[in-house]
Design an enzyme around this catalytic site. Structure first.
Site, PDB file in Angstrom:
ATOM      1  N   CYS A 150       0.402  10.874  -5.378  1.00  0.00           N
ATOM      2  CA  CYS A 150      -0.711  10.574  -4.463  1.00  0.00           C
ATOM      3  C   CYS A 150      -0.536  11.290  -3.131  1.00  0.00           C
ATOM      4  CB  CYS A 150      -0.852   9.067  -4.233  1.00  0.00           C
ATOM      5  SG  CYS A 150      -1.230   8.132  -5.710  1.00  0.00           S
ATOM      6  N   ASN A 151       0.145  12.432  -3.158  1.00  0.00           N
ATOM      7  CA  ASN A 151       0.382  13.204  -1.943  1.00  0.00           C
ATOM      8  C   ASN A 151       0.089  14.673  -2.242  1.00  0.00           C
ATOM      9  OD1 ASN A 151       1.439  14.628   0.259  1.00  0.00           O
ATOM     10  ND2 ASN A 151       3.148  13.218   0.541  1.00  0.00           N
TER      11      ASN A 151
END
Length: 451
Positions: free
Chosen positions: A365-366
């Site tokens: 999620c980055n």
């Protein structure tokens, strides 16, 4: 996996508490409700004490998780047409999502580029903050969001960056979710307006509870776009009159708080307080051994490296109790085949599962941090509306993301040794062929089931 293994003692203490007490909704005055309110207040005080946040200056808003805490600020911050939102590219999607609220109110988002090892260059960050400083603190409120520790690149950004941003007139919001799990954090030492944390990342239990540790003065400047049960005292219906709840944190806790779980926060912080001074020293030793061992692995058929480490590796180990580490305690890697090609992360995840090892794979999620350490920042700039992950991967010709190994509160030498032993099995041609064959057959079976 990014979440701590919960201590048996914590679960036992909490289960015993629930067995011996009856808790009620805090929006009442019954005895069970009074007990819930007492436990919630104790949890708030415990959070403030743990993070050294002055009770006269800060309060705690309980949320569902760290993302919800960040969203509270995002949706309520008084962005205007001249406001600026400054974010590091190496940040979680829950931080990047703040730009949607900023754009809706006409504010501009400015990114601090990531270095190839993640994080950002301090001098470049200061220059970007300076160039985009608020023209008027009152008329164009601006926000600097600091990711204190990356969940993919292992980079730490000094909290002292908040001092520089604050001196320019920015409000400062810190994503402390990754940092708080393995580092001592004293909020009052810095001009931090608010910080988001998640408790399951710190001590494993409970999930579904996070917090925004926030200055009451900053909270008063936030304008909520709606109200809900628990956040108000009087509502005129039909009509437009709304009187908010008296206590500042109540105005931001929508509906019923997770009152059955909050006593576990108090016990969990007490547990973590005893271990935290020793944690950086132990994890530094484990991280050093893990990274060095993985770096030495070679394929027996070709002599090529088995693993490529992409995340930041500390230049020195922690030597004494109480000393802080210069990086986080994770390793983001790619597994390489005997010819040097990247092996699919999905294969590595499957192969590890056959050994009862749980690994996290993907971009965590980055996307900004992942693009930086994978060296695909330029390709990221060429994405188009509606693009899917499958589209992106087809263009790159491989699966995107990394394999992440996270060390935390419960990690010990045996855990690290098992991961190294698994990686050694990938280096051996016979075992690699066997695992690859199992993976292919498993994919075929899953494909048939999904038809």
């Amino acid at each position: 996996m990014g979440g701590a293994l919960y201590p048996e003692s914590l679960v036992r203490i909490h289960a015993n508490f629930l067995s011996c007490n009856i808790l009620g909704n805090t929006h009442s005055v019954s005895n069970s409700s009074k007990l819930s309110l007492k436990c919630a207040d104790e949890a708030r005080q415990a959070v403030l004490a743990y993070f050294k946040a002055s009770p006269s200056e800060y309060t705690v808003v309980f949320t569902a998780n760290a993302s919800a805490a960040l969203k509270l600020v995002a949706e309520s911050f008084p962005f205007t047409g001249g406001s600026k939102l400054v974010i590091g590219a190496d940040s979680h999607n829950s931080v990047h999502g703040i730009r949607e609220f900023a754009a809706f109110k006409g504010a501009q988002t400015c990114y601090i580029p990531s270095t190839p090892l993640g994080g950002f260059d301090i001098s470049m960050a200061k220059n970007i903050l300076l160039r985009n400083r608020p023209r008027s603190i009152d008329l164009t409120p601006s926000l600097f969001v600091l990711t204190a520790q990356s969940n993919i690149s292992n980079s730490k950004i000094p909290l002292s960056m908040s001092e520089y941003a604050s001196s320019l007139g920015y409000h400062t919001l810190v994503d402390g979710a990754a940092l708080a799990a393995t580092s001592i954090l004293n909020v009052s030492d810095y001009p931090i307006d608010a910080m988001a944390v998640s408790f399951y990342k710190m001590f494993g239990y409970p999930t579904g509870v996070g917090a925004l540790i926030v200055k009451t003065a900053f909270l008063a400047q936030l304008k909520r776009p709606w109200f809900a049960g628990g956040t108000v005292d009087v509502v005129q219906v039909p009509g437009n009159i709304v009187t908010p709840a008296f206590r500042p944190h109540e105005q931001f806790e929508d509906g019923t708080i997770n009152y059955l779980q909050l006593p576990a926060i108090t016990h969990g912080l007490r547990f973590l307080t005893a271990y935290m001074p020793f944690l950086p020293l132990r994890l530094s030793c484990l991280l050093s051994y893990l990274s060095a061992s993985l770096s030495r692995l070679r394929h027996d058929s070709s002599g090529r490296p088995v693993v490529q480490i992409l995340s930041r590796i500390p230049t020195q180990r922690v030597r004494i109790v109480g000393e802080g580490a210069e990086t986080g305690t994770l390793v983001s890697i790619l597994f390489l085949g005997p010819s040097g090609e990247m092996m699919p992360n999905s294969f590595i995840e499957y192969a590890a599962s056959t050994k009862n090892i749980s690994l996290r794979t993907g971009c965590m999620c980055n996307p900004g941090g992942a693009a930086a350490i994978l060296g695909i920042t330029e390709e990221m700039q060429q994405l188009y509306p509606g693009v899917t992950l499958s589209d992106f991967e087809r263009r790159m010709g491989r699966e995107l993301g990394v394999v992440r190994i996270s060390l935390g509160l419960a990690s010990n030498f045996h855990d690290v040794w098992r991961v190294i032993k698994f990686a050694k099995s990938i280096s051996q041609e016979l075992s690699l062929r066997a695992l690859w064959g199992q993976w292919i057959e498993n994919q075929k079976s899953e494909g048939e089931r999904n038809r």
